[in-house]
Design a protein around this motif. Structure first.
Motif, short mmCIF file in Angstrom:
data_model
loop_
_atom_site.label_atom_id
_atom_site.label_comp_id
_atom_site.label_asym_id
_atom_site.label_seq_id
_atom_site.Cartn_x
_atom_site.Cartn_y
_atom_site.Cartn_z
N ALA A 216 -10.62 -3.10 2.73
CA ALA A 216 -9.77 -4.11 2.10
C ALA A 216 -10.53 -5.43 1.96
CB ALA A 216 -8.50 -4.31 2.92
N ASP B 297 -9.01 8.65 -11.17
CA ASP B 297 -10.39 8.70 -10.73
C ASP B 297 -11.23 9.58 -11.65
OD1 ASP B 297 -12.46 8.03 -8.87
OD2 ASP B 297 -12.30 10.04 -8.03
N ARG C 90 -5.70 -3.97 -0.74
CA ARG C 90 -6.23 -2.80 -1.42
C ARG C 90 -5.11 -2.21 -2.26
NH1 ARG C 90 -8.52 0.96 2.60
NH2 ARG C 90 -6.44 1.83 2.70
N THR D 203 -11.11 4.15 -5.15
CA THR D 203 -11.63 4.32 -3.80
C THR D 203 -10.66 3.73 -2.78
OG1 THR D 203 -12.80 2.22 -3.39
CG2 THR D 203 -13.90 3.84 -4.81
N ARG D 204 -10.77 4.22 -1.57
CA ARG D 204 -10.05 3.64 -0.44
C ARG D 204 -11.06 2.92 0.45
NH1 ARG D 204 -7.38 5.96 3.11
NH2 ARG D 204 -5.60 4.53 3.14
N ASP E 284 -16.98 1.55 -2.01
CA ASP E 284 -16.81 3.00 -1.98
C ASP E 284 -17.05 3.49 -0.55
OD1 ASP E 284 -16.90 5.76 -2.22
OD2 ASP E 284 -18.02 5.72 -4.09
N SER F 146 -1.48 2.00 -6.09
CA SER F 146 -1.37 1.42 -4.75
C SER F 146 -2.42 2.04 -3.82
CB SER F 146 0.03 1.66 -4.18
OG SER F 146 0.32 3.04 -4.13
N ASP F 147 -2.88 1.20 -2.88
CA ASP F 147 -3.78 1.61 -1.80
C ASP F 147 -5.14 2.11 -2.29
OD1 ASP F 147 -4.27 1.73 0.94
OD2 ASP F 147 -3.72 3.84 1.07
N HIS F 148 -5.55 1.74 -3.50
CA HIS F 148 -6.86 2.12 -4.02
C HIS F 148 -7.50 0.94 -4.76
CE1 HIS F 148 -5.17 6.14 -3.40
NE2 HIS F 148 -6.41 6.59 -3.41
N HIS F 149 -8.78 0.71 -4.47
CA HIS F 149 -9.53 -0.21 -5.32
C HIS F 149 -9.82 0.48 -6.66
CE1 HIS F 149 -10.03 -3.07 -2.17
NE2 HIS F 149 -10.88 -2.35 -1.47
N ARG G 1 0.81 -1.22 0.00
CA ARG G 1 0.00 0.00 0.00
C ARG G 1 0.85 1.27 0.00
NH1 ARG G 1 -5.08 -1.15 4.09
NH2 ARG G 1 -5.50 -3.29 3.43
#
Length: 328
Positions: A98, A66, A103, A94-95, A210, A80-83, A43
């Motif tokens: 997990a 986005d 994620r 989105t964050r 989301d 990284s760190d986002h769906h 992440r």
């Protein structure tokens, strides 16, 4: 009016970079579809994957942004760190909670593509550990999309392909070197006009990815009696065939395999805490025993011996957790 299978969701984990390079390298230069890619990554680290895939095949590749509209002939990579989700023809980062500890995770992407593209969708599961992607691939199949799994014997890490095959019967199981050409051929085939059918649970699971969503798992599922490894909240059981899945109220999701792995990690941590406490108690008891006379000193020596016996038992349990064939 005809449509084409031109929205492809691809998921990979351990051993997945070379597999992804092979897939994009096998696409035709005039490939009309779009690829959305999730690779499990740390992440906190930026992903070099967009640059790697941009050099590996004929299509441009970039980190997804986005709100960006989905364009044909392009490869989009989850940062990284986002769906990474596909909603109403646009990319959404989105964050959200997990899934299986990841994620970005593969299943949220696959579910969103299933919901948005229906029969136009194709899902691809490549090399990886654990079983992320199996549930999402089943969602793509349920909405009329095509399902593709790398041959486990061809994968550096075969567990994700094996999990997908155990969960469902994929349309194609083949070496990764053949997947790009298959996708190119599928995009050229005409499909009858149709649309995804509404699925209440699919709608819920796409929405909960989301963090701005107000849906909660207790609205759609029953308590499972387990705790969430991520937040400690109660898990709810989501019925799916052949095995259930689990989500906590705020959305952290776990397959049975991943939940067992996380429980094993938590158990080992608890055992180390117990071992430390026992060894400190033993050391203190022996230190105090030397300061006391007669009965009190002997009692403290006995306490130390009993504590050391318990500590030895804990050490054996910790060793067993790491033995081959023991869940980890």
């Amino acid at each position: 009016m005809t449509q084409h299978r031109d929205v492809v969701a691809v998921g990979a984990s351990a051993g997945g970079v070379e597999a992804l390079r092979s897939v994009v390298g096998g696409l035709s230069p005039d490939y009309p579809g779009a690829l959305l890619v999730v690779l499990h990554i740390a992440r906190s680290a930026p992903s070099a994957l967009p640059a790697i895939l941009d050099r590996s095949g004929p299509l441009p590749a970039s980190a997804a942004a986005d709100g960006e509209p989905l364009r044909p002939g392009h490869v989009y990579v989850a940062p990284s760190d986002h769906h990474l989700l596909l909603l109403d023809g646009h990319l959404r980062l989105t964050r959200g909670p997990a899934e299986n500890g990841h994620r970005p995770a593969i299943d949220p992407l696959f579910r969103s593509v299933a919901r948005a593209a229906g029969p136009r969708a194709a899902g691809v599961v490549l090399s990886g550990s654990r079983d992320d992607g199996a549930s999402g691939l089943a969602a793509i199949a349920a909405q009329g999309g095509s399902t593709i799994v790398q041959d486990p014997d061809d994968a550096l890490c075969p567990w994700m392909p094996r999990a997908a095959i155990a969960r469902m019967t994929p349309d194609h199981v083949l070496p990764v070197a053949k997947i790009g050409a298959l996708l190119s051929g599928m995009a050229d085939m005409d499909l009858p006009q149709s649309h995804p059918h509404r699925d209440r649970m699919l709608d819920f699971e796409v929405a909960i990815a989301d963090p701005e969503s107000t849906v909660t798992t207790d609205q759609v599922a029953e308590p499972a009696g387990y705790g969430c490894p991520s937040c400690g909240g109660s898990l709810f059981q989501i019925e799916s065939d052949p095995v259930p899945r689990f989500r906590c109220r705020v959305g952290h999701a776990w397959s049975p395999e991943s939940l067992l792995d996380e429980q094993t990690i938590a158990l080992e941590g608890a055992l180390w805490v117990a071992l430390r406490a026992l060894e400190e108690k033993s050391a203190l008891s022996r230190r105090m025993a030397g300061s006391w006379h007669s009965g009190t000193g002997k009692r403290l020596e006995t306490v130390a011996e009993d504590t050391e016996t318990a500590a030895a038992t804990i050490r054996k349990l910790i060793e067993r957790l790491g033995e081959p064939g023991t869940p980890a």
